[in-house]
Design a protein around this motif. Structure first.
Motif, short mmCIF file in Angstrom:
data_model
loop_
_atom_site.label_atom_id
_atom_site.label_comp_id
_atom_site.label_asym_id
_atom_site.label_seq_id
_atom_site.Cartn_x
_atom_site.Cartn_y
_atom_site.Cartn_z
N ASP B 10 43.81 39.26 45.79
CA ASP B 10 44.61 40.04 44.84
C ASP B 10 45.00 41.41 45.43
O ASP B 10 45.80 42.13 44.86
N ASP B 11 44.46 41.74 46.59
CA ASP B 11 44.75 43.03 47.19
C ASP B 11 45.87 42.86 48.23
O ASP B 11 45.67 42.27 49.29
N PHE B 14 45.06 43.97 51.86
CA PHE B 14 44.27 43.07 52.71
C PHE B 14 45.10 41.84 53.09
O PHE B 14 44.95 41.30 54.20
N PHE B 56 36.13 38.13 44.50
CA PHE B 56 36.38 38.81 43.22
C PHE B 56 37.88 39.01 43.05
O PHE B 56 38.50 39.78 43.77
N ASP B 58 41.02 40.09 40.59
CA ASP B 58 41.37 40.82 39.36
C ASP B 58 42.31 40.02 38.48
O ASP B 58 42.44 40.27 37.29
N SER B 84 34.81 39.08 51.19
CA SER B 84 34.55 40.11 50.20
C SER B 84 34.22 41.42 50.91
O SER B 84 33.91 41.42 52.10
N ASP B 85 34.30 42.49 50.13
CA ASP B 85 33.86 43.77 50.68
C ASP B 85 32.34 43.91 50.58
O ASP B 85 31.74 44.75 51.24
N LEU B 86 31.74 43.08 49.73
CA LEU B 86 30.28 43.07 49.65
C LEU B 86 29.74 42.07 50.66
O LEU B 86 30.31 40.99 50.82
N ASP B 88 26.19 41.39 50.87
CA ASP B 88 24.76 41.20 50.67
C ASP B 88 24.39 39.72 50.64
O ASP B 88 25.23 38.84 50.48
N ARG B 90 22.97 37.93 48.48
CA ARG B 90 23.26 37.17 47.26
C ARG B 90 24.70 36.65 47.26
O ARG B 90 24.97 35.51 46.90
N THR B 91 25.60 37.48 47.70
CA THR B 91 27.02 37.08 47.72
C THR B 91 27.23 35.93 48.70
O THR B 91 27.88 34.93 48.39
N LYS B 106 35.06 41.86 54.77
CA LYS B 106 36.40 42.42 54.99
C LYS B 106 36.37 43.68 55.85
O LYS B 106 37.35 44.02 56.49
N GLY B 107 35.25 44.38 55.82
CA GLY B 107 35.18 45.64 56.55
C GLY B 107 35.01 45.49 58.05
O GLY B 107 35.00 46.49 58.78
#
Lengths: 97, 491
Positions: B10-11, B14, B56, B58, B84-86, B88, B90-91, B106-107
């Motif tokens: 959605d970005d 990116f 994620f 939007d 994702s940008d996260l 961790d 869990r993700t 993504k980073g």
């Protein structure tokens, strides 16, 4: 107010002076909804910084019509973080209960 | 033809970044800001090599994780990369659990992102090559007439209406190889789930096989899809099925009967279509007689039976099996000398069959000078057993003709009792020649003589001097009581 919105309120902070020191305590709810909201905020922060880095590296025009809306969203997210996390520490006089 | 990559995010920034990364013309990239566009594109275009999904979103509708689950079913060969940008644990775990092949942070810098997308594209090509229809691919582990016969039979079994097939064979006779052939001969889209029934704690077997719902018991923090549900539309291989507890047997029977399962704690049943391949080294029929295995489950599992004979009954296959093992062992290839092969064929392999042969060959590599394994490399226990077997009395049977020779002294009167004892001895030797060393229980089953009666007669054989006690013990596991005079007949 839902616990999940605690993070957007500056009153999550409790700030007082202790002699020559400023004492700041951040109270965060462990409610699952609140945890998820903070996680989302961290995600938004990472996305915003990544975007800014990309724009800088590529020397892109932030006013480009195709990018403007997305960039504004990222900036709003950074503002939210600033309001919630940074401002209370830098302007404690406005955060006292 | 350029490989197709679909990117949902959605970005827009990116999306543009990914366009920059993939610029250069190697790929045909299509970007979407909502799932609807992605689905439309899938309807129209060729199969994508890679689908990059933001977790994620939007935009209204499903998020990337749910999409990954649906796309995994729709595009079994395509590589699904979540991003994702996260970053961790869990993700990442949540993505992989939904069928994603990779996860991108993504980073990360652009060169790294490009490398990961290229790697996914190569993996897609590899999957396509594997999935190409092949005419009966030759499996590397097929050696010996038994395996070749099975490789011919198994496709027929798969194509048939059978829903349960049982593999029967002693330990080490190749039951898992049969399962491998099954898995290799199946349509690539059909799941083949392997379950070792002996590895589950009794209390968890139902949860493992049939799944559970959140809150069904302490510790059930989320829904769990059971192994049977994972095998839906394909096969489940239940190894060591004889170890199933009585409770698990009942639950399994219900699934096989109705082709529906109810996860632990669920209120409704789910329809499934699962075919069962089971295996055990125990005689299920005997377990049924002993009351430790349900008769109705046994009947359901044994719609067809694949019987794997012990290696002793197919020693000619050692000619093919031994070189196969020698050629693939670490440090090899090794060569087995003709003399060593002849010695190995004299051994009965009754303790571990093909597995025992493989282990013996591995042990021989320690003394494989110049890569050649000669008789001197054969472990001592093999020599001892061959020597012991050579000392055993020859069976008085003419195998293959169904005859037992009974000798008696023509000068002596013919007595039915004496002849019947000699007949019994002939039968024992015949059974020993076919099955090797037996327990008293096994022999009583084979001869259909009550165990107590058989025991009495075995003692009589020794008392009457028709056989030495130690020779009889070499064939049948029996303890001799001291005779009335205090002497032990087998000493």
């Amino acid at each position: 107010m839902s616990k999940s919105l605690d993070m957007t309120r500056t009153d999550a902070w409790s700030i007082s002076t202790d002699g020559e020191f400023l004492q700041a305590t951040l109270k965060l709810s462990l409610d699952a909804e609140a945890v998820a909201a903070r996680r989302q905020l961290y995600h938004d922060y990472l996305a915003a910084t990544r975007t800014l880095r990309y724009l800088a590296q590529k020397a892109l025009d932030p006013n480009d019509e195709n990018l403007k809306a997305a960039l504004q969203k990222h900036m709003q997210n950074l503002d939210r973080i600033k309001t919630w996390l940074v401002d209370p520490l830098l302007h404690p006089d406005q955060t006292h209960d | 033809m350029k490989q197709r990559i679909l990117h949902l995010d959605d970005d827009p920034i990116f999306r543009q970044q990914v366009r920059d990364i993939l610029s250069g013309g190697a790929y045909e990239l299509a970007s979407f800001h909502d799932p609807k566009g992605l689905w439309q594109s899938l309807e129209q275009g060729q199969e994508p090599a890679v689908v990059i999904l933001d977790i994620f979103l939007d935009t209204p509708g499903e998020d990337g994780r749910n999409l990954a689950k649906q796309l995994r079913v729709r595009l079994p060969r395509s590589m699904i990369i979540m991003c994702s940008d996260l970053q961790d644990h869990r993700t990442v775990h949540a993505c992989m659990a939904r069928g994603a092949d990779d996860f991108l942070f993504k980073g990360q810098d652009e060169s790294h992102l490009r490398e990961r997308i290229d790697a996914a594209s190569h993996e897609y090509l590899r999957r396509c090559e594997r999935a190409l229809p092949q005419v009966q691919p030759e499996l590397p582990h097929i050696a010996g007439q038994t395996a070749r016969d099975l490789a011919e039979r198994i496709p027929r079994l798969i194509q048939s209406a059978l829903s349960a097939i049982h593999i029967k064979g002693e330990t080490g006779t190749g039951k898992e190889v049969v399962a491998d052939i099954f898995a290799a001969r199946l349509d690539k889209k059909q799941p083949f789930i392997r379950v070792h029934c002996g590895t589950f704690p009794a209390g968890l077997i139902e949860s493992e096989l049939f799944g559970h719902v959140k809150g069904a018991f302490t510790g059930a923090q989320q829904n769990k899809v059971g192994l049977f549900e994972q095998a839906n539309g394909g096969w489940i291989f239940l190894d060591e099925v004889a170890t199933l507890s009585p409770t698990a047997q009942i639950a399994l029977l219900r699934v096989l009967e109705n082709q529906e399962l109810r996860p632990v704690g669920a209120t409704v049943s789910k329809k499934i279509v699962v075919r069962v391949l089971s295996a055990t080294n125990e005689d299920l029929a005997q377990l049924v007689e002993a009351g430790t295995f349900r008769r109705d489950l046994w009947q359901r599992l044994c719609e067809a039976i694949i019987e794997l004979p012990p290696l002793a009954e197919r020693k000619a296959e050692i000619d093919e099996l031994a070189p196969l093992f020698c050629g693939t062992m670490r440090g090899g290839p090794y060569e087995l000398s003709a003399a060593a092969l002849q010695v190995l064929k004299q051994y009965d392999w009754r303790h571990g069959n093909i597995r025992e042969l493989r282990n013996c060959l591995r042990a021989m590599t320690e003394h494989a000078y110049g890569g050649v394994m000669s008789p001197s490399a054969i472990p001592a226990y093999i020599w001892t057993r061959i020597d012991d077997d050579a000392k055993l009395p020859r069976a008085e049977t003419q195998s293959g003709k169904g005859q037992i020779l009974i000798e008696w002294d023509p000068a002596a009167p013919i007595q039915f009792e004496v002849l019947s004892m000699r007949l019994l001895l002939g039968l024992i030797r015949s059974c020993f020649a076919a099955s090797g060393h037996m327990t008293l229980r096994q022999l009583s089953k084979q001869l259909d003589i009550p165990r107590s009666t058989l025991s009495t007669r075995l003692h009589s054989l020794v008392r009457q001097g028709l056989i030495e006690g130690h020779d009889l013990k070499a064939m049948v596991n029996i303890q001799f009581e001291p005779t009335r005079s205090g002497a032990n007949p087998d000493v």
